[in-house]
Design a protein around this motif. Structure first.
Motif, PDB file in Angstrom:
ATOM      1  N   GLN A  19       0.834  -1.201   0.000  1.00  0.00           N
ATOM      2  CA  GLN A  19       0.000   0.000   0.000  1.00  0.00           C
ATOM      3  C   GLN A  19       0.872   1.257   0.000  1.00  0.00           C
ATOM      4  O   GLN A  19       0.520   2.251  -0.609  1.00  0.00           O
ATOM      5  CB  GLN A  19      -0.925   0.004   1.227  1.00  0.00           C
ATOM      6  CG  GLN A  19      -1.935  -1.120   1.228  1.00  0.00           C
ATOM      7  CD  GLN A  19      -2.908  -0.990   0.087  1.00  0.00           C
ATOM      8  OE1 GLN A  19      -3.445   0.079  -0.170  1.00  0.00           O
ATOM      9  NE2 GLN A  19      -3.138  -2.081  -0.631  1.00  0.00           N
ATOM     10  N   SER A  20       1.993   1.183   0.736  1.00  0.00           N
ATOM     11  CA  SER A  20       2.853   2.356   0.840  1.00  0.00           C
ATOM     12  C   SER A  20       4.324   1.953   0.895  1.00  0.00           C
ATOM     13  O   SER A  20       4.673   0.920   1.456  1.00  0.00           O
ATOM     14  CB  SER A  20       2.498   3.180   2.072  1.00  0.00           C
ATOM     15  OG  SER A  20       2.714   2.425   3.238  1.00  0.00           O
ATOM     16  N   ALA A  21       5.152   2.797   0.307  1.00  0.00           N
ATOM     17  CA  ALA A  21       6.597   2.564   0.263  1.00  0.00           C
ATOM     18  C   ALA A  21       7.308   3.864   0.616  1.00  0.00           C
ATOM     19  O   ALA A  21       6.789   4.954   0.367  1.00  0.00           O
ATOM     20  CB  ALA A  21       7.021   2.102  -1.128  1.00  0.00           C
ATOM     21  N   LEU A  22       8.482   3.717   1.186  1.00  0.00           N
ATOM     22  CA  LEU A  22       9.328   4.874   1.500  1.00  0.00           C
ATOM     23  C   LEU A  22      10.626   4.736   0.718  1.00  0.00           C
ATOM     24  O   LEU A  22      11.344   3.753   0.872  1.00  0.00           O
ATOM     25  CB  LEU A  22       9.625   4.944   3.004  1.00  0.00           C
ATOM     26  CG  LEU A  22      10.564   6.067   3.438  1.00  0.00           C
ATOM     27  CD1 LEU A  22       9.919   7.438   3.191  1.00  0.00           C
ATOM     28  CD2 LEU A  22      10.944   5.905   4.910  1.00  0.00           C
ATOM     29  N   LEU A  23      10.909   5.716  -0.114  1.00  0.00           N
ATOM     30  CA  LEU A  23      12.164   5.786  -0.848  1.00  0.00           C
ATOM     31  C   LEU A  23      13.088   6.723  -0.079  1.00  0.00           C
ATOM     32  O   LEU A  23      12.753   7.887   0.143  1.00  0.00           O
ATOM     33  CB  LEU A  23      11.927   6.320  -2.264  1.00  0.00           C
ATOM     34  CG  LEU A  23      13.166   6.617  -3.108  1.00  0.00           C
ATOM     35  CD1 LEU A  23      14.019   5.372  -3.313  1.00  0.00           C
ATOM     36  CD2 LEU A  23      12.755   7.224  -4.442  1.00  0.00           C
ATOM     37  N   VAL A  24      14.233   6.214   0.360  1.00  0.00           N
ATOM     38  CA  VAL A  24      15.192   7.015   1.122  1.00  0.00           C
ATOM     39  C   VAL A  24      16.392   7.301   0.223  1.00  0.00           C
ATOM     40  O   VAL A  24      17.074   6.375  -0.220  1.00  0.00           O
ATOM     41  CB  VAL A  24      15.639   6.300   2.413  1.00  0.00           C
ATOM     42  CG1 VAL A  24      16.605   7.186   3.199  1.00  0.00           C
ATOM     43  CG2 VAL A  24      14.430   5.923   3.268  1.00  0.00           C
ATOM     44  N   ILE A  25      16.618   8.591  -0.028  1.00  0.00           N
ATOM     45  CA  ILE A  25      17.709   9.017  -0.895  1.00  0.00           C
ATOM     46  C   ILE A  25      18.620   9.977  -0.123  1.00  0.00           C
ATOM     47  O   ILE A  25      18.243  10.496   0.922  1.00  0.00           O
ATOM     48  CB  ILE A  25      17.179   9.676  -2.187  1.00  0.00           C
ATOM     49  CG1 ILE A  25      16.291  10.888  -1.883  1.00  0.00           C
ATOM     50  CG2 ILE A  25      16.434   8.641  -3.026  1.00  0.00           C
ATOM     51  CD1 ILE A  25      15.785  11.639  -3.107  1.00  0.00           C
ATOM     52  N   ALA A 118       4.913   3.021   6.064  1.00  0.00           N
ATOM     53  CA  ALA A 118       5.607   2.347   4.965  1.00  0.00           C
ATOM     54  C   ALA A 118       5.739   0.855   5.232  1.00  0.00           C
ATOM     55  O   ALA A 118       6.202   0.444   6.288  1.00  0.00           O
ATOM     56  CB  ALA A 118       6.978   2.962   4.752  1.00  0.00           C
ATOM     57  N   GLU A 119       5.348   0.084   4.259  1.00  0.00           N
ATOM     58  CA  GLU A 119       5.467  -1.370   4.329  1.00  0.00           C
ATOM     59  C   GLU A 119       6.786  -1.847   3.745  1.00  0.00           C
ATOM     60  O   GLU A 119       7.192  -2.976   3.998  1.00  0.00           O
ATOM     61  CB  GLU A 119       4.320  -2.013   3.559  1.00  0.00           C
ATOM     62  CG  GLU A 119       2.955  -1.680   4.109  1.00  0.00           C
ATOM     63  CD  GLU A 119       1.886  -2.195   3.181  1.00  0.00           C
ATOM     64  OE1 GLU A 119       1.521  -3.364   3.299  1.00  0.00           O
ATOM     65  OE2 GLU A 119       1.447  -1.405   2.308  1.00  0.00           O
ATOM     66  N   VAL A 120       7.405  -1.009   2.948  1.00  0.00           N
ATOM     67  CA  VAL A 120       8.670  -1.355   2.320  1.00  0.00           C
ATOM     68  C   VAL A 120       9.533  -0.097   2.256  1.00  0.00           C
ATOM     69  O   VAL A 120       9.019   1.007   2.103  1.00  0.00           O
ATOM     70  CB  VAL A 120       8.458  -1.971   0.910  1.00  0.00           C
ATOM     71  CG1 VAL A 120       7.830  -0.989  -0.038  1.00  0.00           C
ATOM     72  CG2 VAL A 120       9.745  -2.529   0.329  1.00  0.00           C
TER      73      VAL A 120
END
Length: 148
Positions: A19-25, A118-120
């Motif tokens: 459902q939700s993802a977090l992209l960490v840059i 965030a699930e991923v």
């Protein structure tokens, strides 16, 4: 790039299941340079993607410009403004000579995971895709909290 998570392994989980993802840059432009196909694939599968950028990218004194460019890119990429966070911390400044501590990165990432449910978590591989020390530091800091 690697998908790091505390859920079933990426190999066991279809991309559309989140459902939700977090992209960490580490810097503005990393989302486009290194993660665009992943971001678009997640969105196409119906996943809401949030982006956490751990610096303004101010190595050349252009941090405010680069931050605005990131906001504009997120607008084009259909990432909602409330799903973008750019950190400007003295210990997380852009630059190959700047060592980033996992003790600074970890609480920021943990808070963002909770904020966005965030699930991923998606971030750089162990080499930081390009070998940039800021990218590597992000990977090293996040790996322990997301690996099984």
């Amino acid at each position: 790039m690697s998908i790091l998570q505390s859920l079933p392994s990426a190999a066991e989980t279809p991309i559309g299941r989140f459902q939700s993802a977090l992209l960490v840059i580490a810097h503005p432009d990393d989302e486009t340079l290194f993660f665009l196909p992943t971001l678009q694939g997640l969105q196409a599968a119906g996943t809401r993607v949030a982006i956490l950028c751990l610096s303004t990218g101010n190595a050349d004194g252009m941090g405010s410009v680069r931050t605005e460019e990131l906001r504009a890119a997120c607008n084009v990429l259909n990432v909602a403004s409330e799903d973008l966070e750019v950190v400007d911390h003295p210990g997380l400044q852009d630059g190959r000579g700047n060592r980033w501590s996992p003790y600074l990165i970890l609480p920021v990432v943990t808070a963002a995971i909770g904020k966005h449910s965030a699930e991923v978590v998606i971030t750089f591989d162990a080499w930081g895709v390009s070998g940039h020390p800021n990218h590597v530091a992000v990977s090293e800091a996040i790996r322990p909290i997301t690996a099984r």
